[in-house]
Motif scaffolding. Structure first.
Motif, PDB file in Angstrom:
ATOM      1  N   THR A 173      23.322  26.881  58.974  1.00 14.38           N
ATOM      2  CA  THR A 173      24.260  26.778  60.093  1.00 14.38           C
ATOM      3  C   THR A 173      24.328  25.339  60.595  1.00 14.38           C
ATOM      4  O   THR A 173      23.370  24.571  60.441  1.00 14.38           O
ATOM      5  N   PRO A 174      25.452  24.928  61.208  1.00 11.81           N
ATOM      6  CA  PRO A 174      25.609  23.519  61.614  1.00 11.81           C
ATOM      7  C   PRO A 174      24.573  23.021  62.605  1.00 11.81           C
ATOM      8  O   PRO A 174      24.307  21.822  62.660  1.00 11.81           O
ATOM      9  N   ASP A 175      23.962  23.922  63.384  1.00  7.62           N
ATOM     10  CA  ASP A 175      23.002  23.472  64.385  1.00  7.62           C
ATOM     11  C   ASP A 175      21.617  23.211  63.801  1.00  7.62           C
ATOM     12  O   ASP A 175      20.712  22.777  64.520  1.00  7.62           O
ATOM     13  N   ARG A 176      21.453  23.450  62.505  1.00  4.58           N
ATOM     14  CA  ARG A 176      20.135  23.258  61.891  1.00  4.58           C
ATOM     15  C   ARG A 176      20.265  22.303  60.713  1.00  4.58           C
ATOM     16  O   ARG A 176      19.944  22.617  59.573  1.00  4.58           O
ATOM     17  N   GLY A 177      20.778  21.117  61.025  1.00  2.00           N
ATOM     18  CA  GLY A 177      20.999  20.130  59.986  1.00  2.00           C
ATOM     19  C   GLY A 177      19.747  19.712  59.257  1.00  2.00           C
ATOM     20  O   GLY A 177      19.814  19.280  58.098  1.00  2.00           O
ATOM     21  N   TYR A 178      18.584  19.824  59.904  1.00  2.00           N
ATOM     22  CA  TYR A 178      17.346  19.420  59.246  1.00  2.00           C
ATOM     23  C   TYR A 178      17.028  20.314  58.050  1.00  2.00           C
ATOM     24  O   TYR A 178      16.215  19.958  57.192  1.00  2.00           O
ATOM     25  N   ARG A 183      12.627  19.063  52.874  1.00  2.00           N
ATOM     26  CA  ARG A 183      11.641  18.802  53.923  1.00  2.00           C
ATOM     27  C   ARG A 183      11.736  19.839  55.034  1.00  2.00           C
ATOM     28  O   ARG A 183      10.719  20.412  55.457  1.00  2.00           O
ATOM     29  N   GLY A 184      12.946  20.095  55.517  1.00  2.00           N
ATOM     30  CA  GLY A 184      13.129  21.060  56.586  1.00  2.00           C
ATOM     31  C   GLY A 184      12.926  22.494  56.130  1.00  2.00           C
ATOM     32  O   GLY A 184      12.334  23.312  56.850  1.00  2.00           O
ATOM     33  N   ARG A 377      25.657  15.979  55.930  1.00  2.00           N
ATOM     34  CA  ARG A 377      24.380  15.813  56.637  1.00  2.00           C
ATOM     35  C   ARG A 377      24.548  14.975  57.908  1.00  2.00           C
ATOM     36  O   ARG A 377      23.976  15.306  58.949  1.00  2.00           O
ATOM     37  N   PHE A 378      25.332  13.904  57.826  1.00  2.00           N
ATOM     38  CA  PHE A 378      25.540  13.096  59.029  1.00  2.00           C
ATOM     39  C   PHE A 378      26.262  13.902  60.110  1.00  2.00           C
ATOM     40  O   PHE A 378      26.002  13.709  61.304  1.00  2.00           O
ATOM     41  N   GLU A 379      27.182  14.770  59.729  1.00  2.00           N
ATOM     42  CA  GLU A 379      27.891  15.596  60.707  1.00  2.00           C
ATOM     43  C   GLU A 379      26.932  16.480  61.485  1.00  2.00           C
ATOM     44  O   GLU A 379      27.198  16.844  62.632  1.00  2.00           O
ATOM     45  N   TRP A 472      14.083  15.112  64.605  1.00  2.00           N
ATOM     46  CA  TRP A 472      15.013  15.853  63.740  1.00  2.00           C
ATOM     47  C   TRP A 472      15.560  17.113  64.417  1.00  2.00           C
ATOM     48  O   TRP A 472      16.319  17.850  63.803  1.00  2.00           O
ATOM     49  N   ARG A 473      15.219  17.364  65.662  1.00  3.86           N
ATOM     50  CA  ARG A 473      15.726  18.541  66.377  1.00  3.86           C
ATOM     51  C   ARG A 473      16.486  18.121  67.644  1.00  3.86           C
ATOM     52  O   ARG A 473      16.033  18.312  68.772  1.00  3.86           O
ATOM     53  N   PRO A 474      17.671  17.536  67.493  1.00  2.91           N
ATOM     54  CA  PRO A 474      18.442  17.137  68.679  1.00  2.91           C
ATOM     55  C   PRO A 474      18.988  18.311  69.475  1.00  2.91           C
ATOM     56  O   PRO A 474      19.508  18.128  70.570  1.00  2.91           O
ATOM     57  N   ASP A 475      18.874  19.517  68.919  1.00  8.42           N
ATOM     58  CA  ASP A 475      19.392  20.689  69.619  1.00  8.42           C
ATOM     59  C   ASP A 475      18.424  21.214  70.672  1.00  8.42           C
ATOM     60  O   ASP A 475      18.787  22.085  71.468  1.00  8.42           O
ATOM     61  N   LEU A 476      17.194  20.707  70.713  1.00 10.09           N
ATOM     62  CA  LEU A 476      16.222  21.162  71.710  1.00 10.09           C
ATOM     63  C   LEU A 476      16.325  20.265  72.932  1.00 10.09           C
ATOM     64  O   LEU A 476      15.701  19.202  72.994  1.00 10.09           O
TER      65      LEU A 476
END
Length: 840
Positions: A173-178, A183-184, A377-379, A472-476
């Motif tokens: 999903t887009p909110d979990r780009g990592y 690695r993620g 990935r950049f998106e 790597w978690r800008p959503d938090l």
């Protein structure tokens, strides 16, 4: 994102990795990832062997290149070498290369059996296989050439290639780009399996350097927060990529190309940081990251020259643009193809690893219709702390595999944005889930996510978690995000599912009941419900013939449209319905009666500004009122379009084409289902035909709720519609909502039918005469129906005769002839008084 189990095992404890790929998929599902498909190992049986190309004979008598090759396998005990002759149409290999040969008796994926056969005038004793034929990927451009040292002639290719390994494909999903990196994914899998995890980024040592590798200037810091350059000199571009790297790329769905490209792709897939490699000899002067200037152009790696937009973020040097940041590099600085280089030539490589703003890259990729693995990935946000690590890892691989030399210095412009800590009550996850989690579960789960966690007991004794999210978690960003992570990792299946008790007496709202009644009535009358596209372009209003000042031209723009050419919310249902009509006819359906019930958006001429309340507290009542005032009107409309035959042809006759009458009847049927009577009245309104358009008026009022009739011929021609297409559109919200409809009264007494023929001017609408007859006949009238229209010498020029059937009935008695005549005379008198009609 596709990943093999062996690649995941490089970052987590292999002993904890389940043997069955289905169990790995279930582990991913437990932590909230969606497994799209598990690709099983290719079904290959029989001898598939590594061989060395010994001889190549070019067969030039055919239209396409054909080669007759001798391939050697293992040496026999007597010292001779086992060999076969194979016909092959690929040309990407040479004498001495290691290839994979499927010998007679082998069966490849899809049941493709290999046997000796005669083709192109030669006997082909097997087949040299491509990656696609072996089930390794989709590339069919050439056969699979193994790097030197991978194996020896005669080795079992199935073991060498690792073809027994399945591949797991996940929908990220887009909110979990990592998770667009191994690695993620490995981190998530280790959490699900409660296994040890080793961050691959932590294995890379980034040494301190005193100088820059290349001068860099970031002019647009909003679009680029960090830009890292590492230089590797003297890389051998002809060096082959090792098989373990090629196999990893193939399992991820990417085609191995060359060592330099494969290294950048491998590091991107492994760590999640997109990289770009420049030919250092082609870069001139300082590298600058800026927005495009008006009129600038860039030839990208795909050979296309692109006109740049001022919003595009560029990588430039003194010569101009050399890359579209985060999307695709420029052709002027690309690593040259091997065929263009002299034998033994070396290449100096500049490696770029940057952190770009997601929105900027997303807009550029869509604007230029140029999606790429990097832009994807950049998106979704790339870890800004990875730039130097990824560049160093790629540089080390080029040194190790390509014989390059690390140049002194590293350029690292910009920096890693600070991540603010988030405070959360220690008991908040328990309260949200309604579950008493074990002591320490919250801290443990947040630590597994990558947060740096501190505890604050506070003066009131209630524990507070202070979590600093990883880069790597800008959503938090708030407590609710942390709660979601705890609940996700503890398992959504552990949260009890309890349905609240449904209070009695609360069914569908009256408006919902009315909407369903209207939909059911139209469907029972033979109309088919469709769901048209609710967005339009500004050009559609010209196609519909709307006047320049028509209020329907006033629309609301969509900030992030699905289709850039249809970026506005429609004020009417007709554009979408007519599109559906054309689409269905293009697929062979000619007789159509379509309807839809949906909201339209009708903004005010002077809309209010939409307030932007803070998210730290609940909006006040004044803010709510301002939001409601700024919202445009969004009434529910009913739309109907008809074309072709309304009554089908058959042995009983030629059928009847749909016309304006059917559109009017659909509108009247809508009113009846809504509990009101709608009366048609002549009107003129685009896009309807001026002489065949009716407005629908609430009986007993002058309120217009919609229009129906035949579309204007110019509209029909412009939109490519069938001739005489009819349509209706009503504002359902403009019809008064009657919650308690009256119970119909059924009389047990017989009706009396009386026919009257009235002569009136041709300009008098039949509906007006019917309305006059209805009002004049009084309460005894049950229905009035027009059954004949006559024009000719007998009624005079400019006149016409309209014959109506009046149905009369009393609720308490049988009508006499005198009652019927009295009602008829009163009806005729009313028609005469209003419209000058005369009894024929």
């Amino acid at each position: 994102m596709r990943v093999s189990a062996s690649w995941l095992a490089r970052h987590i404890d292999p002993a904890a990795l389940p043997a069955r790929p289905e169990d790995i998929g279930e582990a991913f599902v437990r932590v909230g990832l969606e497994v799209e498909e598990i690709h099983p190992a290719p079904e290959i049986t029989g001898p598939v062997t590594v061989a060395r190309v010994a001889e190549i004979e070019e067969l030039t008598e055919f239209k396409k290149p054909i080669r007759y090759c001798r391939v050697d396998f293992e040496a026999r005990e007597d010292g001779t070498v086992r060999s076969r002759h194979v016909v092959c149409g690929a040309s990407n290999f040479a004498v001495g290369d290691l290839v994979v040969v499927t010998e007679p008796g082998a069966v490849l994926p899809g049941g493709f059996a290999i046997a000796q056969r005669t083709t192109y005038g030669r006997v082909s004793d097997g087949m040299i296989a491509s990656a696609k034929e072996l089930g390794l990927g989709a590339d069919h451009s050439g056969i699979l050439v193994l790097p030197p040292g991978t194996a020896g002639p005669g080795d079992d290719a199935l073991e060498v290639l690792g073809l027994a390994e399945p591949v797991i494909e996940l929908a990220v999903t887009p909110d979990r780009g990592y998770c667009f990196a191994v690695r993620g994914l490995a981190r998530e899998l280790a959490t699900a399996l409660d296994a040890d995890y080793t961050d691959p980024a932590g294995r890379v040592t980034v040494p301190e350097t005193a100088a820059d590798a290349w001068p860099v200037r970031i002019t647009d810091t909003d679009g680029c927060a960090r830009f890292v350059v590492r230089r590797v000199d003297g890389v051998d571009p002809a060096a082959p990529s090792p098989w373990w790297m090629q196999r990893a790329l193939l399992s991820a769905g990417m085609r191995p190309i060359s060592l330099i490209v494969d290294v950048t792709n491998y590091v991107m897939l492994d760590l999640g940081q997109p990289l770009h490699a420049y030919d250092a000899s082609r870069v001139t002067g300082t590298i600058e990251i800026r927005r495009a200037a008006a009129g600038e152009k860039l030839e990208t790696l795909d050979g296309q020259t692109r006109a740049l937009d001022p919003d595009d973020l560029l990588i430039t040097d003194e010569s101009g643009p050399i890359g579209l940041a985060g999307v695709m590099g420029g052709a002027s600085t690309e690593i040259p193809e091997l065929a263009t280089l002299a034998a033994g030539a070396r290449v100096d490589v500049l490696l770029e690893a940057a952190h770009f703003a997601p929105a900027v890259i997303a807009r550029a990729a869509r604007r230029h219709k140029l999606p790429s693995e990097a832009s994807r990935r950049f998106e979704r946000v790339v870890d800004p702390a990875l730039s130097a690590v990824a560049a160093e890892r790629a540089a080390q691989l080029l040194v190790e595999l390509g014989g390059g030399t690390l140049a002194d210095g590293r350029t690292d412009e910009g920096g890693v944005p600070a991540v603010p800590p988030v405070r959360m009550s220690l008991s908040l996850p328990d309260k949200v889930a309604g579950v008493a989690y074990s002591r320490g579960a919250t801290v443990r789960r947040l630590t597994q996510v990558g947060c740096a966690v501190d505890l604050d007991t506070g003066t009131d004794g209630h524990g507070v978690v202070i979590a600093t999210p990883p880069t790597w978690r800008p959503d938090l960003r708030q407590a609710a995000d942390l709660v979601e992570e705890v609940l996700r990792l503890e398992g959504y299946d552990t949260i009890p599912s309890e349905l609240p008790a449904a209070p009695p007496g609360r069914g569908l709202a009256p408006a919902q009941l009315r909407r369903r009644a209207v939909s059911r009535a139209l469907a029972e009358a033979g109309h088919v419900e469709v769901l048209p596209f609710p967005f339009v372009s500004d050009a559609v209003w010209d196609d519909l013939g709307l006047a320049v000042d028509d209020p329907r031209r006033r629309t609301v723009a969509v900030s992030n449209p699905l289709d850039a050419e249809r970026a506005r919310l429609s004020t009417t249902l007709l554009p979408g319905l007519l599109d559906m009509l054309v689409r269905n006819r293009s697929r062979g359906t000619e007789d159509l009666a379509l309807y839809t019930i949906a909201q339209v958006v009708q903004p005010d001429a002077q809309p209010s500004a939409m307030p932007d309340p803070a998210v730290t507290a609940r909006p006040s009542e004044q803010e709510y009122a301002a939001i409601r005032a700024a919202l445009p009107d969004q009434p529910v409309h009913v739309g109907v379009v008809l074309a072709g035959k309304r009554e089908p042809r058959g042995w009983w006759g030629a059928g009847r084409p749909a016309g304006w009458q059917d559109a009017v009847e659909a509108a009247r049927l809508t009113g009846a289902a809504a509990g009101v009577e709608l009366r048609p009245r002549r009107a003129e309104r685009a896009p309807w035909h001026p002489g065949r358009c009716a407005e629908l008026v609430l009986a007993g009022t002058d309120t217009v709720v919609g229009h129906a009739g035949e579309l204007h011929p110019k509209v029909v021609e412009t939109l490519g519609l069938p001739a005489r297409t009819a349509a209706a559109e009503l504002d359902l919200d403009a019809i008064p909502l009657r919650e308690n409809l009256p119970v119909p009264r059924v009389s047990g007494f017989p009706p009396v039918a009386v026919d009257v023929a009235l002569v009136a001017d041709e300009s008098v609408p039949a509906a007006d005469l019917a309305e006059a007859l209805t009002d004049g006949a009084g309460e005894l009238l049950e229905s009035v129906r027009l059954f004949d229209v006559y024009t000719g010498d007998q009624v005079g020029e400019g006149k016409r005769s309209l014959a109506f059937s009046l149905r009369l009935r009393a609720a308490d008695r049988t009508l006499t002839s005198e009652d019927a005549n009295t009602a008829r005379d009163a009806a005729v008198a009313e028609a005469t008084a209003r419209h000058g009609a005369a009894l024929r």
